[in-house]
Motif scaffolding. Structure first.
Motif, PDB file in Angstrom:
ATOM      1  N   SER A 141       0.901  -1.122   0.242  1.00  0.00           N
ATOM      2  CA  SER A 141      -0.021  -0.014   0.092  1.00  0.00           C
ATOM      3  C   SER A 141       0.850   1.350  -0.046  1.00  0.00           C
ATOM      4  O   SER A 141       2.017   1.349   0.563  1.00  0.00           O
ATOM      5  N   GLY A 176      -8.528   0.821  -0.741  1.00  0.00           N
ATOM      6  CA  GLY A 176      -7.666   1.483   0.109  1.00  0.00           C
ATOM      7  C   GLY A 176      -7.605   2.917   0.217  1.00  0.00           C
ATOM      8  O   GLY A 176      -8.211   3.586  -0.921  1.00  0.00           O
ATOM      9  N   SER A 180      -3.564  -0.040  -3.475  1.00  0.00           N
ATOM     10  CA  SER A 180      -3.269  -1.107  -2.706  1.00  0.00           C
ATOM     11  C   SER A 180      -3.380  -2.503  -3.405  1.00  0.00           C
ATOM     12  O   SER A 180      -4.237  -2.532  -4.219  1.00  0.00           O
ATOM     13  N   TRP A 209      -1.663  -2.808   8.902  1.00  0.00           N
ATOM     14  CA  TRP A 209      -2.686  -3.400   7.939  1.00  0.00           C
ATOM     15  C   TRP A 209      -3.897  -3.390   8.150  1.00  0.00           C
ATOM     16  O   TRP A 209      -4.615  -2.642   7.451  1.00  0.00           O
TER      17      TRP A 209
END
Length: 348
Positions: A141, A176, A180, A209
């Motif tokens: 990410s 995201g 991501s 995460w």
């Protein structure tokens, strides 16, 4: 976890608990860089279930909230599995590789989901197996994630939920706050990718995460919340996790009735609290003036780099959007501060 991969992570400084990597030595910094920078993570705290056999597609179509016929080599999806009362037993991502479907969800939910699904197999030609060690599972990410991953893979999935495969790996673009991706690959390819990313990006543990998933408004079901919510309460229909045109599946009548005939009284919100004690999925929410009656339930929580915890909560809409103070755990528990989700509610 694959032993060779665990040894590699140990040499990279990983600290473990029973489900996976906790952090790499500086958890507070990992939380901060997850929100602001470029990061990558071992995702072995998630497990996999493989489903294969001649009747696999038909079987899954009759169980899940989304349309399994749309899952192919180029497309994954979020989906849910409900009981007969329309209450979620699990939320997961489904993708296909070779002749198998794979369900990805928190590792502590794997055994219960396999057992429940096997109850419905009957005479269908379907095999369900835990497959957590089939791949190394990584997440990437950050603003530069696409550029960095492009150095490793010639083709990347363009849109959220898209998938790209080659002979050794599957790449999926996921929702995201930054671009991501999740990667399911071999140990050798994972080592190569890890070493390449470790130049410009930082490794993070499970909490960091999880923080990204909370920031993105992505719910998960854990043992403490199994059978607590219908899909609409977790906003699953707003993140392409429910298909209302696919036909029958377990709990479908209740889910459809809520969509077309009912009035949704609870939905999921993003929030923060300043507590030092970690909240747990299933913890209840109360208003300050009613210590007896719960007005909501915690979906998930992760530490926040500024202190306290980031939360996803299913709340009564009237309480969330009224003038009442909300508290976690009890009417005098930590004060909840609501924050905006990255996607709108339909009436907005």
């Amino acid at each position: 976890m694959i032993s060779e991969w665990k040894e590699f992570l140990t040499n990279a400084g990983a600290e473990f608990n029973d489900t996976g990597v906790v952090h790499y030595g500086n958890p507070r910094r990992e939380l901060s860089v997850a929100i602001t920078g470029n990061v990558f993570a071992d995702l072995s705290h998630y497990g996999l279930i493989s489903v294969h056999g001649d009747d696999a597609e038909t079987f899954l179509q009759g169980q899940f909230t989304n349309d399994i016929r749309q899952v192919d080599d180029k497309h994954s999806q979020l989906s849910g599995f409900c009981n007969a009362k329309g209450r979620l037993l699990a939320i997961f991502r489904i993708f296909r590789s070779g002749d198998s479907y794979y369900l990805c969800l928190p590792s502590e939910m794997i055994e219960a989901l396999i057992s429940r699904l096997r109850m419905f197999v009957l005479r269908s030609n379907v095999t369900l197996e835990e497959a957590s060690d089939t791949f190394v599972h990584l997440g990437i990410s950050g603003a530069d994630a696409e550029q960095e991953l492009g150095k490793f893979a010639s083709t990347l999935p363009e849109d959220v939920n898209d998938a790209v495969h080659d002979t050794t790996q599957t790449l999926i673009r996921i929702p995201g706050i930054h671009p991501s991706f999740e990667i399911f690959t071999t140990v050798d390819k994972a080592k190569q990718l890890w070493n390449n990313l470790n130049v410009q990006s930082a490794p993070i543990g499970a909490d960091a995460w999880q923080l990204l998933d909370i920031q993105a408004g992505i719910p998960m079901i854990y043992p403490g919340t199994a059978e607590a919510f219908v899909p609409q309460m977790t906003n699953l229909q707003l993140i392409d996790g429910v298909n209302f045109k696919k036909g029958c599946y377990t709990g479908q009548e209740i889910v459809a009735r809520m969509q077309y005939l009912g009035k949704l009284k609870r939905r999921m919100y993003r929030a923060r609290i300043g507590s030092e004690q970690r909240p747990q999925p299933g913890d209840e929410v109360f208003t300050g003036d009613d210590p007896q009656q719960s007005t909501g339930t915690l979906v998930s929580a992760a530490p926040h780099p500024d202190g306290g915890f980031a939360l996803l909560l299913v709340l009564q809409i009237g309480s969330a959007e009224g003038d009442k103070d909300l508290h976690l755990g009890s009417a005098d528990g930590p004060l909840i501060q609501l924050e905006h989700l990255p996607y709108p509610f339909p009436d907005e």
